[in-house]
Motif scaffolding. Sequence first.
Motif, PDB file in Angstrom:
ATOM      1  N   MET A  89       0.828  -1.204   0.000  1.00 16.66           N
ATOM      2  CA  MET A  89       0.000   0.000   0.000  1.00 16.66           C
ATOM      3  C   MET A  89       0.862   1.254   0.000  1.00 16.66           C
ATOM      4  SD  MET A  89      -3.381  -0.800   2.283  1.00 16.66           S
ATOM      5  CE  MET A  89      -2.471  -0.946   3.813  1.00 16.66           C
ATOM      6  N   ALA A  90       1.937   1.248   0.760  1.00 15.40           N
ATOM      7  CA  ALA A  90       2.831   2.405   0.769  1.00 15.40           C
ATOM      8  C   ALA A  90       3.390   2.654  -0.625  1.00 15.40           C
ATOM      9  CB  ALA A  90       3.960   2.181   1.775  1.00 15.40           C
ATOM     10  N   GLU A  91       3.829   1.595  -1.280  1.00  9.90           N
ATOM     11  CA  GLU A  91       4.363   1.737  -2.633  1.00  9.90           C
ATOM     12  C   GLU A  91       3.298   2.244  -3.593  1.00  9.90           C
ATOM     13  OE1 GLU A  91       6.457  -0.877  -6.214  1.00  9.90           O
ATOM     14  OE2 GLU A  91       6.063  -1.833  -4.275  1.00  9.90           O
ATOM     15  N   MET A  92       2.099   1.682  -3.491  1.00  9.04           N
ATOM     16  CA  MET A  92       1.040   2.094  -4.407  1.00  9.04           C
ATOM     17  C   MET A  92       0.623   3.539  -4.178  1.00  9.04           C
ATOM     18  SD  MET A  92      -1.359  -1.260  -5.113  1.00  9.04           S
ATOM     19  CE  MET A  92      -1.572  -1.873  -3.440  1.00  9.04           C
ATOM     20  N   ILE A  93       0.474   3.951  -2.930  1.00  7.76           N
ATOM     21  CA  ILE A  93       0.102   5.347  -2.655  1.00  7.76           C
ATOM     22  C   ILE A  93       1.150   6.289  -3.229  1.00  7.76           C
ATOM     23  CG2 ILE A  93      -0.210   7.055  -0.823  1.00  7.76           C
ATOM     24  CD1 ILE A  93      -1.359   4.718   0.900  1.00  7.76           C
ATOM     25  N   ARG A  94       2.427   5.966  -3.020  1.00 10.24           N
ATOM     26  CA  ARG A  94       3.511   6.810  -3.544  1.00 10.24           C
ATOM     27  C   ARG A  94       3.532   6.811  -5.072  1.00 10.24           C
ATOM     28  NH1 ARG A  94       8.369   7.584  -0.298  1.00 10.24           N
ATOM     29  NH2 ARG A  94       9.603   6.458  -1.852  1.00 10.24           N
ATOM     30  N   GLY A  95       2.861   5.851  -5.691  1.00  9.96           N
ATOM     31  CA  GLY A  95       2.751   5.808  -7.148  1.00  9.96           C
ATOM     32  C   GLY A  95       1.420   6.301  -7.671  1.00  9.96           C
ATOM     33  N   GLY A  96       0.604   6.913  -6.804  1.00 10.05           N
ATOM     34  CA  GLY A  96      -0.640   7.524  -7.266  1.00 10.05           C
ATOM     35  C   GLY A  96      -1.842   6.608  -7.314  1.00 10.05           C
ATOM     36  N   VAL A  97      -1.714   5.401  -6.771  1.00  8.30           N
ATOM     37  CA  VAL A  97      -2.835   4.447  -6.772  1.00  8.30           C
ATOM     38  C   VAL A  97      -3.777   4.773  -5.608  1.00  8.30           C
ATOM     39  CG1 VAL A  97      -3.475   2.019  -6.453  1.00  8.30           C
ATOM     40  CG2 VAL A  97      -1.508   2.620  -7.884  1.00  8.30           C
ATOM     41  N   THR A  98      -5.062   4.835  -5.902  1.00 12.79           N
ATOM     42  CA  THR A  98      -6.060   5.086  -4.856  1.00 12.79           C
ATOM     43  C   THR A  98      -6.981   3.896  -4.627  1.00 12.79           C
ATOM     44  OG1 THR A  98      -7.502   6.124  -6.503  1.00 12.79           O
ATOM     45  CG2 THR A  98      -6.063   7.583  -5.217  1.00 12.79           C
ATOM     46  N   CYS A  99      -6.918   2.901  -5.507  1.00  5.62           N
ATOM     47  CA  CYS A  99      -7.751   1.706  -5.357  1.00  5.62           C
ATOM     48  C   CYS A  99      -7.005   0.509  -5.916  1.00  5.62           C
ATOM     49  CB  CYS A  99      -9.079   1.875  -6.107  1.00  5.62           C
ATOM     50  SG  CYS A  99     -10.175   0.427  -6.067  1.00  5.62           S
ATOM     51  N   PHE A 100      -7.045  -0.631  -5.192  1.00  5.11           N
ATOM     52  CA  PHE A 100      -6.425  -1.846  -5.719  1.00  5.11           C
ATOM     53  C   PHE A 100      -7.359  -3.028  -5.562  1.00  5.11           C
ATOM     54  CE2 PHE A 100      -5.285  -1.906  -1.263  1.00  5.11           C
ATOM     55  CZ  PHE A 100      -5.094  -3.220  -0.895  1.00  5.11           C
ATOM     56  N   ASN A 101      -7.253  -3.937  -6.519  1.00 10.11           N
ATOM     57  CA  ASN A 101      -8.055  -5.156  -6.552  1.00 10.11           C
ATOM     58  C   ASN A 101      -7.127  -6.318  -6.238  1.00 10.11           C
ATOM     59  OD1 ASN A 101     -10.209  -6.967  -7.095  1.00 10.11           O
ATOM     60  ND2 ASN A 101      -9.548  -7.203  -9.216  1.00 10.11           N
ATOM     61  N   ASP A 102      -7.341  -6.960  -5.082  1.00  9.09           N
ATOM     62  CA  ASP A 102      -6.369  -7.908  -4.563  1.00  9.09           C
ATOM     63  C   ASP A 102      -6.863  -9.344  -4.636  1.00  9.09           C
ATOM     64  OD1 ASP A 102      -3.691  -7.818  -3.348  1.00  9.09           O
ATOM     65  OD2 ASP A 102      -4.645  -8.876  -1.691  1.00  9.09           O
ATOM     66  N   MET A 103      -5.925 -10.266  -4.667  1.00  7.32           N
ATOM     67  CA  MET A 103      -6.224 -11.695  -4.622  1.00  7.32           C
ATOM     68  C   MET A 103      -5.124 -12.356  -3.791  1.00  7.32           C
ATOM     69  SD  MET A 103      -6.190 -14.599  -7.651  1.00  7.32           S
ATOM     70  CE  MET A 103      -7.591 -14.031  -8.605  1.00  7.32           C
ATOM     71  N   TYR A 104      -5.471 -12.743  -2.561  1.00  3.93           N
ATOM     72  CA  TYR A 104      -4.478 -13.421  -1.741  1.00  3.93           C
ATOM     73  C   TYR A 104      -5.156 -14.048  -0.531  1.00  3.93           C
ATOM     74  CZ  TYR A 104       0.330 -14.558  -0.611  1.00  3.93           C
ATOM     75  OH  TYR A 104       1.491 -15.245  -0.402  1.00  3.93           O
ATOM     76  N   PHE A 105      -4.368 -14.830   0.208  1.00 10.34           N
ATOM     77  CA  PHE A 105      -4.860 -15.478   1.424  1.00 10.34           C
ATOM     78  C   PHE A 105      -5.070 -14.433   2.534  1.00 10.34           C
ATOM     79  CE2 PHE A 105      -1.965 -18.398  -0.854  1.00 10.34           C
ATOM     80  CZ  PHE A 105      -2.907 -19.338  -1.252  1.00 10.34           C
ATOM     81  N   PHE A 106      -5.857 -14.796   3.521  1.00 12.75           N
ATOM     82  CA  PHE A 106      -6.200 -13.899   4.630  1.00 12.75           C
ATOM     83  C   PHE A 106      -6.721 -12.547   4.122  1.00 12.75           C
ATOM     84  CE2 PHE A 106      -3.043 -16.844   6.390  1.00 12.75           C
ATOM     85  CZ  PHE A 106      -3.718 -17.304   7.516  1.00 12.75           C
ATOM     86  N   PRO A 107      -7.726 -12.567   3.254  1.00 12.46           N
ATOM     87  CA  PRO A 107      -8.227 -11.298   2.712  1.00 12.46           C
ATOM     88  C   PRO A 107      -8.812 -10.384   3.781  1.00 12.46           C
ATOM     89  CG  PRO A 107      -9.697 -13.115   2.139  1.00 12.46           C
ATOM     90  CD  PRO A 107      -8.450 -13.734   2.697  1.00 12.46           C
ATOM     91  N   GLU A 108      -9.244 -10.956   4.906  1.00  7.14           N
ATOM     92  CA  GLU A 108      -9.752 -10.099   5.983  1.00  7.14           C
ATOM     93  C   GLU A 108      -8.651  -9.194   6.538  1.00  7.14           C
ATOM     94  OE1 GLU A 108      -8.302 -13.812   8.135  1.00  7.14           O
ATOM     95  OE2 GLU A 108      -9.228 -13.310   6.208  1.00  7.14           O
ATOM     96  N   VAL A 109      -7.403  -9.666   6.495  1.00  9.29           N
ATOM     97  CA  VAL A 109      -6.283  -8.844   6.955  1.00  9.29           C
ATOM     98  C   VAL A 109      -6.029  -7.708   5.964  1.00  9.29           C
ATOM     99  CG1 VAL A 109      -3.832  -8.830   7.534  1.00  9.29           C
ATOM    100  CG2 VAL A 109      -5.265 -10.783   8.192  1.00  9.29           C
ATOM    101  N   THR A 110      -6.051  -8.037   4.675  1.00 11.49           N
ATOM    102  CA  THR A 110      -5.888  -7.008   3.647  1.00 11.49           C
ATOM    103  C   THR A 110      -6.976  -5.950   3.770  1.00 11.49           C
ATOM    104  OG1 THR A 110      -4.918  -8.656   2.163  1.00 11.49           O
ATOM    105  CG2 THR A 110      -5.725  -6.620   1.157  1.00 11.49           C
TER     106      THR A 110
END
Length: 441
Positions: A114-135
């Motif tokens: 998230m830190a990397e994405m924010i610094r790159g101008g991303v405001t929304c991401f679509n994720d696929m991974y384990f423990f999605p409740e943590v994400t």
Amino acid sequence: MLIDTLLKARWIIPVEPDRTVLDNHALAVHGGRIIDILPIPEADAKYQAASVESFDRHALIPGFVNAHTHAAMSLLRGVADDRPLMEWLLDHIWPLEQKWVSETFVRDGTDLAMAEMIRGGVTCFNDMYFFPEVTARQAARYGLRAVVGLILIDFPSAWASGPDDYLSKGLALHDELRHNPLVTAAFAPHAPYSVSDEPLLKIRTLAAELDRPIHMHLHETRDEIDQGRQHYGMRPMKRLQQLDVLGPSFVAVHMTQLTDEEIAQFAESGGSVVHCPESNLKLASGFCPVARLIDAGVNVAIGTDGAASNNDLDVMGEMRAAALLAKAVSNNAAAVPAHTALRMATLNGAKALGLEADIGSLEVGKAADITAIRLDDLETQPLYDPISNVVYAAGRHQVSDVWVAGRRLLKNRELTTLDIEELFQKTAAWREKLTSVQERP
């Protein structure tokens, strides 16, 4: 009229209407939403704002939408480079995940991403991974908009024991997120080679009942096509057609192996494609026929994939690569012009995720998800066309400020919600753990 924020900019690129650049305009923001877009002199006369900001060397654009990633895999950046997909997965990534993936791994990896994405101008991401409740929890905590994938695979993982357990936990998370203003859920069966028919049929029914997208890797490699023919007697997309899984809410990631007939059929289904050019290049997966998909009427968005296979989460880099690759693959220099590439990285991503009514363009009534990009660097001079410079010349280091729902997450290149020193410390600790058994090149 008293409002929260007035953002004055040299240029505003709203994305909708297409090809539009507004010179010396202002965005009026109140209650986390855009309430007006107008010339600066008119804004000064009409509004009194608690906060007034001037961006006289910047373009304001809609925040980028990273339409496909595996955020927590940022902790695996660089551990198994320069290998083909199935070797990369089977011999390196999956064994590491089996040993190390946990709630803590997902929390720390997602924070780094998230830190990397924010610094790159991303405001929304679509994720696929384990423990999605943590994400989901971390995205909400730090203010980033997210669609978390309710992942499903046939085999057990640290998160779930099998398909029924994945679905049960995923549905519980979906219920928990129903009223979350920033984080929503999508069903995320991993891929045709890792999910059998019965779970896919259940997902098809649940996605229709709950009006949720289905987010899935599809036609990523030639090997996937060969496996589909071997195990099911047909290509993977044909199998999904027969299971009635394809449709307007289906989000197909990669799609490098497509026939003309499949392009037409997918266009007819109304689904979206997420193009991940740099990951496809690095894993030698093939080339997504972006120009042909767009010509057929398919909504094409942009994703980075995970940092383990990219190796970054730089949507600006992906946007440029997508535009350039489309020209080379189609042998047409006019394919995917700059304004189309920017749309792919913003509004098309929002549409793929079912969020286009709220984000993806700078329009009155939409959420104030905004990215400011400095265009006064030597590397972006001279400036004839701001859209062209954003796509073809600017880099993510020129992203200065980011807002999500009116909340500032990046101010003059400084993160406002995440602690960068803590991220460095946690990431270094994970590197020690991940290399403790065997140092990798």
